[in-house]
Write an enzyme that holds these catalytic residues in place. Structure first.
Site, PDB file in Angstrom:
ATOM      1  N   ARG A 179     -32.313 -27.085 -11.309  1.00 43.01           N
ATOM      2  CA  ARG A 179     -30.942 -27.569 -11.077  1.00 43.01           C
ATOM      3  C   ARG A 179     -29.918 -26.434 -11.244  1.00 43.01           C
ATOM      4  NH1 ARG A 179     -33.733 -31.226  -9.876  1.00 43.01           N
ATOM      5  NH2 ARG A 179     -33.265 -33.453 -10.001  1.00 43.01           N
ATOM      6  N   SER A 253     -28.410 -38.162 -11.877  1.00 41.23           N
ATOM      7  CA  SER A 253     -28.702 -37.827 -13.281  1.00 41.23           C
ATOM      8  C   SER A 253     -27.470 -37.190 -13.898  1.00 41.23           C
ATOM      9  CB  SER A 253     -29.847 -36.823 -13.368  1.00 41.23           C
ATOM     10  OG  SER A 253     -31.029 -37.378 -12.876  1.00 41.23           O
ATOM     11  N   GLU A 349     -25.377 -32.439 -16.024  1.00 43.52           N
ATOM     12  CA  GLU A 349     -25.933 -31.902 -14.790  1.00 43.52           C
ATOM     13  C   GLU A 349     -24.886 -31.773 -13.680  1.00 43.52           C
ATOM     14  OE1 GLU A 349     -28.713 -32.463 -11.170  1.00 43.52           O
ATOM     15  OE2 GLU A 349     -27.052 -33.664 -11.842  1.00 43.52           O
TER      16      GLU A 349
END
Ligand code: EPU
Length: 355
Positions: A179, A253, A349
């Site tokens: 990520r 998320s 995130e």
């Protein structure tokens, strides 16, 4: 969106749409009601060049906006939002090993994946149904069900917003991680991605190692799945576990899965033997933030108008009328619980902007 008339200080003949005090609520999937002091829609790289050439350019902070699906607007934005709407998708080359497919940064990711599969080019099926745009995919190296976009990435084209120059960056230059990429670190805010080229393998092998995918295919009685089968399985799993942003505001998320060293993991297992864990090739271990949050009792819970999704505790949802500060309040409470129970830090995130 209703756009106000052009403002002269930014005026350039090649700019398609320019507005002041623009609402962003419909442009972020969490549905947060922030506003941008300035707003421009970019449909071609030439329009961007026109904007960069204006005297006003250097005086404004900038935010590049794609599908707004990985963004928490925690306040109004006092700068210029560049909404990327560059379209187009095409097979640009082919060799014995791969198809090379290039798409405009503003193309919708879900539609793009479906289109590649319809054409018979496999490779992106595990990333089916992820919200957002093609141009945003490499920024956080989107990933799901055992595959990251980095593995199918050939190169991207971008404009350096400092100099106005076009650049082409290959996979190594993008420095992809979990990520993560160059664009979330040292180059944050520097580039606007205009197009991405993917390398879709001709000697394709299904990626079915992820437990949920293996289970779903088994339940469907499929032993040798096609790319379409894998896509169908992923769509079914995602639809069950993740809220559709068109129905319930969310940004996917909300935290990254924490990655810890082996000793920390062993210490945690001693106290929590059922801790889900995923050993990584470099000896570290990835943990499941959703499990940690659920264990802290947050699944299905809320603070004010923001909640923890009932079917996947890693996703925060807008239960109606949420503002950025409401999201941050719940996020901080969850982080405090996980810290107190597991001595672990959860890192957000999505990109969090302001206040
Ligand atoms: N779990 C729980 N409770 C929960 C959620 C998860 O116990 O409420 C446990 C599951 O049982 C499983 C483990 O946690 O043992 C992992 O759960 P899951 O397979 O749902 O995946 P995740 O790690 O929670 C990641 C990505 C998702 C991606 C899925 C599938 C991150 C931050 N998230 O979630 O990506 O779709 O894997 O590959 O890496 C996103 O980035 O926005 C996103 C949705």
């Amino acid at each position: 969106m209703a756009l106000r008339p052009l403002d002269e200080s930014f005026m350039s003949p090649s700019i398609a749409l320019l507005a002041r005090d623009a609402p962003l609520q419909s442009l972020n999937t969490f549905g947060l009601p922030a506003r941008a002091a300035w707003f421009a829609a970019i449909e071609t790289p030439l329009q961007l060049a026109g904007l960069i050439a204006t005297p006003e350019w250097k005086r404004r902070q900038r935010l590049v906006l794609g599908g707004g699906s990985n963004l928490i607007l925690a306040g109004d934005f006092d700068g210029l939002v560049l909404h990327v709407r560059i379209s187009g998708r095409k097979l640009i080359a082919e060799n014995a090993d791969a198809w090379f497919v290039r798409a405009g940064a503003g193309e919708n990711w879900r539609d793009f994946v479906r289109w590649t599969l319809d054409r018979g080019w496999p490779g992106l099926e595990n990333l089916s149904l992820i919200p957002g745009t093609v141009g945003a995919a490499p920024i956080q190296n989107i990933g799901a069900y055992g595959l990251e976009v980095a593995e199918r990435f050939q190169q991207l084209e971008a404009v350096d917003l400092e100099t106005g120059e076009g650049v082409v960056l290959d996979r190594a230059a993008c420095q992809f991680g979990y990520r993560d990429s160059l664009f979330k670190r040292e180059a944050a805010g520097r580039y606007l991605v205009t197009a991405v080229t993917f390398r879709l393998p001709k000697r394709w092998q299904p990626v079915t190692g992820y437990a949920d995918v293996a289970r779903e295919l088994e339940a469907r009685g499929i032993a040798e799945p096609t790319a379409r089968d894998v896509s169908d399985a992923v769509v079914a799993i995602r639809s069950r576990k993740l809220p559709d942003p068109a129905q319930i505001g969310n940004a996917g998320s909300f935290f990254k899965n924490p990655v810890v060293d082996a000793a920390t993991c062993a210490r945690l297992i001693a106290r929590h033997p059922d801790l889900p864990r995923y050993p990584q090739p470099d000896g570290t271990v990835k943990l499941a933030a959703g499990w940690l949050i659920e264990r802290c009792g947050w699944k299905g819970g809320s603070i004010g108008p923001v909640g923890v999704y009932e079917h996947q505790a890693l996703v925060l949802v807008n239960r109606g009328g949420a503002r950025g500060e409401d999201v941050l309040r719940l996020a901080r409470a969850i982080q405090a619980s996980v810290r107190a129970t597991f001595e672990l830090e959860l890192a957000p995130e999505p990109v969090i902007l302001g206040p």
